[in-house]
Scaffold this motif. Sequence first.
Motif, PDB file in Angstrom:
ATOM      1  N   GLU A 130      -0.708   5.842   5.980  1.00  0.00           N
ATOM      2  CA  GLU A 130      -1.282   5.167   7.144  1.00  0.00           C
ATOM      3  C   GLU A 130      -1.646   6.212   8.189  1.00  0.00           C
ATOM      4  O   GLU A 130      -0.786   6.947   8.651  1.00  0.00           O
ATOM      5  CB  GLU A 130      -0.285   4.153   7.717  1.00  0.00           C
ATOM      6  CG  GLU A 130      -0.889   3.316   8.825  1.00  0.00           C
ATOM      7  CD  GLU A 130      -0.048   2.097   9.193  1.00  0.00           C
ATOM      8  OE1 GLU A 130       1.141   2.055   8.827  1.00  0.00           O
ATOM      9  OE2 GLU A 130      -0.597   1.197   9.858  1.00  0.00           O
ATOM     10  N   THR A 159      -7.093  -2.167  -7.488  1.00  0.00           N
ATOM     11  CA  THR A 159      -6.064  -1.941  -6.469  1.00  0.00           C
ATOM     12  C   THR A 159      -6.026  -3.089  -5.461  1.00  0.00           C
ATOM     13  O   THR A 159      -4.956  -3.586  -5.090  1.00  0.00           O
ATOM     14  CB  THR A 159      -6.336  -0.613  -5.720  1.00  0.00           C
ATOM     15  OG1 THR A 159      -6.437   0.428  -6.693  1.00  0.00           O
ATOM     16  CG2 THR A 159      -5.225  -0.284  -4.747  1.00  0.00           C
ATOM     17  N   PHE A 189      -0.432   5.030  -0.523  1.00  0.00           N
ATOM     18  CA  PHE A 189      -1.380   5.109   0.596  1.00  0.00           C
ATOM     19  C   PHE A 189      -0.657   5.664   1.824  1.00  0.00           C
ATOM     20  O   PHE A 189       0.523   5.391   2.034  1.00  0.00           O
ATOM     21  CB  PHE A 189      -1.949   3.723   0.929  1.00  0.00           C
ATOM     22  CG  PHE A 189      -3.053   3.295   0.006  1.00  0.00           C
ATOM     23  CD1 PHE A 189      -4.378   3.385   0.398  1.00  0.00           C
ATOM     24  CD2 PHE A 189      -2.762   2.797  -1.266  1.00  0.00           C
ATOM     25  CE1 PHE A 189      -5.395   2.989  -0.458  1.00  0.00           C
ATOM     26  CE2 PHE A 189      -3.776   2.406  -2.125  1.00  0.00           C
ATOM     27  CZ  PHE A 189      -5.097   2.498  -1.724  1.00  0.00           C
ATOM     28  N   LYS A 222     -12.461   7.725   7.911  1.00  0.00           N
ATOM     29  CA  LYS A 222     -11.712   7.606   6.649  1.00  0.00           C
ATOM     30  C   LYS A 222     -12.378   8.438   5.557  1.00  0.00           C
ATOM     31  O   LYS A 222     -11.705   8.983   4.690  1.00  0.00           O
ATOM     32  CB  LYS A 222     -11.497   6.150   6.256  1.00  0.00           C
ATOM     33  CG  LYS A 222     -12.701   5.317   5.920  1.00  0.00           C
ATOM     34  CD  LYS A 222     -12.245   3.938   5.420  1.00  0.00           C
ATOM     35  CE  LYS A 222     -13.372   2.984   5.188  1.00  0.00           C
ATOM     36  NZ  LYS A 222     -12.947   1.721   4.578  1.00  0.00           N
ATOM     37  N   ARG A 272      -5.422   8.857  -0.393  1.00  0.00           N
ATOM     38  CA  ARG A 272      -5.344   7.401  -0.226  1.00  0.00           C
ATOM     39  C   ARG A 272      -4.964   7.103   1.211  1.00  0.00           C
ATOM     40  O   ARG A 272      -3.865   7.443   1.648  1.00  0.00           O
ATOM     41  CB  ARG A 272      -4.291   6.795  -1.161  1.00  0.00           C
ATOM     42  CG  ARG A 272      -4.704   6.881  -2.599  1.00  0.00           C
ATOM     43  CD  ARG A 272      -3.696   6.299  -3.538  1.00  0.00           C
ATOM     44  NE  ARG A 272      -4.358   6.129  -4.820  1.00  0.00           N
ATOM     45  CZ  ARG A 272      -4.038   5.200  -5.714  1.00  0.00           C
ATOM     46  NH1 ARG A 272      -3.030   4.382  -5.478  1.00  0.00           N
ATOM     47  NH2 ARG A 272      -4.694   5.110  -6.853  1.00  0.00           N
ATOM     48  N   TYR A 273      -5.865   6.480   1.925  1.00  0.00           N
ATOM     49  CA  TYR A 273      -5.642   6.182   3.354  1.00  0.00           C
ATOM     50  C   TYR A 273      -5.658   4.688   3.580  1.00  0.00           C
ATOM     51  O   TYR A 273      -6.420   3.959   2.943  1.00  0.00           O
ATOM     52  CB  TYR A 273      -6.753   6.837   4.175  1.00  0.00           C
ATOM     53  CG  TYR A 273      -7.240   5.993   5.356  1.00  0.00           C
ATOM     54  CD1 TYR A 273      -6.699   6.150   6.638  1.00  0.00           C
ATOM     55  CD2 TYR A 273      -8.242   5.022   5.190  1.00  0.00           C
ATOM     56  CE1 TYR A 273      -7.150   5.368   7.714  1.00  0.00           C
ATOM     57  CE2 TYR A 273      -8.684   4.243   6.254  1.00  0.00           C
ATOM     58  CZ  TYR A 273      -8.142   4.418   7.518  1.00  0.00           C
ATOM     59  OH  TYR A 273      -8.578   3.654   8.572  1.00  0.00           O
ATOM     60  N   PHE A 274      -4.840   4.207   4.494  1.00  0.00           N
ATOM     61  CA  PHE A 274      -5.051   2.851   5.008  1.00  0.00           C
ATOM     62  C   PHE A 274      -4.655   2.792   6.467  1.00  0.00           C
ATOM     63  O   PHE A 274      -3.967   3.667   6.997  1.00  0.00           O
ATOM     64  CB  PHE A 274      -4.282   1.808   4.190  1.00  0.00           C
ATOM     65  CG  PHE A 274      -2.873   1.561   4.680  1.00  0.00           C
ATOM     66  CD1 PHE A 274      -1.847   2.437   4.377  1.00  0.00           C
ATOM     67  CD2 PHE A 274      -2.572   0.431   5.441  1.00  0.00           C
ATOM     68  CE1 PHE A 274      -0.546   2.206   4.824  1.00  0.00           C
ATOM     69  CE2 PHE A 274      -1.267   0.190   5.886  1.00  0.00           C
ATOM     70  CZ  PHE A 274      -0.249   1.085   5.579  1.00  0.00           C
ATOM     71  N   CYS A 311      -9.221   0.774   4.173  1.00  0.00           N
ATOM     72  CA  CYS A 311      -8.679   1.636   3.111  1.00  0.00           C
ATOM     73  C   CYS A 311      -9.749   2.563   2.557  1.00  0.00           C
ATOM     74  O   CYS A 311     -10.936   2.226   2.568  1.00  0.00           O
ATOM     75  CB  CYS A 311      -8.173   0.792   1.942  1.00  0.00           C
ATOM     76  SG  CYS A 311      -7.013  -0.476   2.426  1.00  0.00           S
ATOM     77  N   MET A 337     -10.096   5.649  -0.823  1.00  0.00           N
ATOM     78  CA  MET A 337      -9.434   6.356  -1.925  1.00  0.00           C
ATOM     79  C   MET A 337     -10.372   7.432  -2.474  1.00  0.00           C
ATOM     80  O   MET A 337     -11.588   7.230  -2.508  1.00  0.00           O
ATOM     81  CB  MET A 337      -9.127   5.378  -3.074  1.00  0.00           C
ATOM     82  CG  MET A 337      -8.293   4.181  -2.679  1.00  0.00           C
ATOM     83  SD  MET A 337      -8.288   2.902  -3.970  1.00  0.00           S
ATOM     84  CE  MET A 337      -6.967   3.486  -5.013  1.00  0.00           C
ATOM     85  N   LEU A 387       0.828  -1.206   0.000  1.00  0.00           N
ATOM     86  CA  LEU A 387       0.000   0.000   0.000  1.00  0.00           C
ATOM     87  C   LEU A 387       0.865   1.260   0.000  1.00  0.00           C
ATOM     88  O   LEU A 387       0.543   2.236  -0.679  1.00  0.00           O
ATOM     89  CB  LEU A 387      -0.977  -0.023   1.182  1.00  0.00           C
ATOM     90  CG  LEU A 387      -2.071  -1.101   1.061  1.00  0.00           C
ATOM     91  CD1 LEU A 387      -2.917  -1.165   2.325  1.00  0.00           C
ATOM     92  CD2 LEU A 387      -2.975  -0.868  -0.154  1.00  0.00           C
TER      93      LEU A 387
END
Length: 587
Positions: A161, A249, A159, A200, A210-212, A236, A238, A154
């Motif tokens: 975090e 993805t 991505f 999120k 883009r988050y995870f 996640c 996006m 990721l």
Amino acid sequence: MYRTHDCGALRMEHVGQDVTLCGWMQTSRDFGGMTFIDLRDRYGITQLVFNSEENAELAEQAQKLGREYVIRIEGKVRERSNKNPNRPTGNIEIEVSKLEVLNASKTPPFTIEDETDGGEDIRMKYRYLDLRRPQVQNNIIFRSNLAIETRKYLAGQKFVEVETPFLIKSTPEGARDFVVPSRMNQGQFYALPQSPQTFKQILMVAGMDRYFQIVKCFRDEDLRADRQPEFTQIDCEMAFVTQEDILNTFEGLTKYLFKTVKGIDLPDFPRMSYDEAMKRYGSDKPDLRFDMEFTELNKLAKGHDFPVFDNAELVVGICATGQADQFSNKDIKKLTEWMQRPQIGAKGLVYVKMESGGIKSSVGKFYSDEQLQGWADKMGAKEGDLLLILCGESEKTRKQLNELRLEMGRRMGLMKEGDFKPLWVVDFPLLEWDEDSERFHAMHHPFTSPKKEDVDRMLSGDHETMKSLRADAYDLVLNGSEIGGGSIRIHDRALQSRNFDLLGFTKEEAEAQFGFLMGAFEYGAPPHGGIAFGFDRLCAVMNGQSSIRDFIAFPKNNQGRDMMIDAPSPIDSTQLNELSIELKDKK
Ligand code: ASP
């Protein structure tokens, strides 16, 4: 230096070397003057030898060691005369010259080997001993590798975090919340997140793109065998993406994880709509390791004076290849009873056996051989096959047949270990009508977007129309387990309000609970969507296991208890007073 090597490191090439090892004493065996000890650590087991003729005092010391004593030894590596090909260190042993007890141990309550004599409860109470067993340890190490590889993949896809809070506000996401009383704000409560869903989405409004997060989630559900009150997601989100981008993805992530952690190349994942999955398999998470698809028999089976079929909305069956002579009448009776248990609730089970001597069926009185052959042809059955048929109300019957299909798959050994069959299930319904509460529920969650083409119907349609709305929602299914699920989100305040409205929230309730999110939508919310993987489940399924508990270092038992620390537990009156909590007297 405490040790020169670990207990899995030494091979023939080390013969003659002086080494120092540390570990736990797994077993000890005495053979006329020789004492053999298996020394274990995380990396493996190495055999130690003590020779009483050469050093009586040392051998005597060794004989006194109990199981799980922690020791440190010095000695010389030598070739074993009696080699053990099942162990990586099986060609060598250590001739010990010095032994130091680092710590004694009580006799453990169960054997610390892969095959243990300890029951579940005792192993959970002494989880630190259970975790010394190589199998359990390997599961935890597998999990660690999977998390590390997830982060690598990721991060490589840009991505970020981000940690989201654990003390949040109670929100309805399907399950009950765990709540935490606030001392500083008496009479008020935090809730532990069922998922970081709203955060999120807010991060997308915040431009994070883009988050995870590999994150703990908490759901106060009645526990089932494979559920834990706290579990972990790869979560996640996006921005500026379509469903297609998200599927690609995360198909990429799944393939990467299989390749790097298991060395397996997965082919491209097939896709199936929710409707098709329900029609062909009676399940939104079909196990595709085997076929046994449903065949509808309404046209062939109805109108022949067999009232049970004539009165049913749906007649549907599966073909169990080659099973005609594997199931005696008694077996079929047992299978029928299994289907009639309240958990499944089938009324009955009709069979047709395509035997070499002719066709045999429980409904042979109502149908001619030609007619039954017609069913067999439609189901693609040949001589030797067994047809199993259910009837009744469509949705219920399909669900029941799904259970039967899975049971037959198990019995016929069709769920092969090492076989991985992923599938995207797409186009889920947006809303689900609940007869009991006479309300719509969100099939995924209240933030899921209807498909573009369904937006107008959602804004202006009647009650029946709502049942037919489709969502941009998707699940990733692997061998019959749902390992991920997500959706494209609503990013428009008006549409989100309409959804809350349909879900039975008053304006005030929606504002009180989700005002912050709808407020954020008024400040330039980008189109966005995401997905969450059940991380514990992914670990289990990748290892062909059914229990997620084996992949959690400190899991809870069936009653939601941590047996090791004995939680939950009462708190003392001072704590209760500080929180202004009064307990009802237990009678
Ligand atoms: N928050 C959702 C869940 O926990 C996943 C998602 O929609 O991204 O199932």
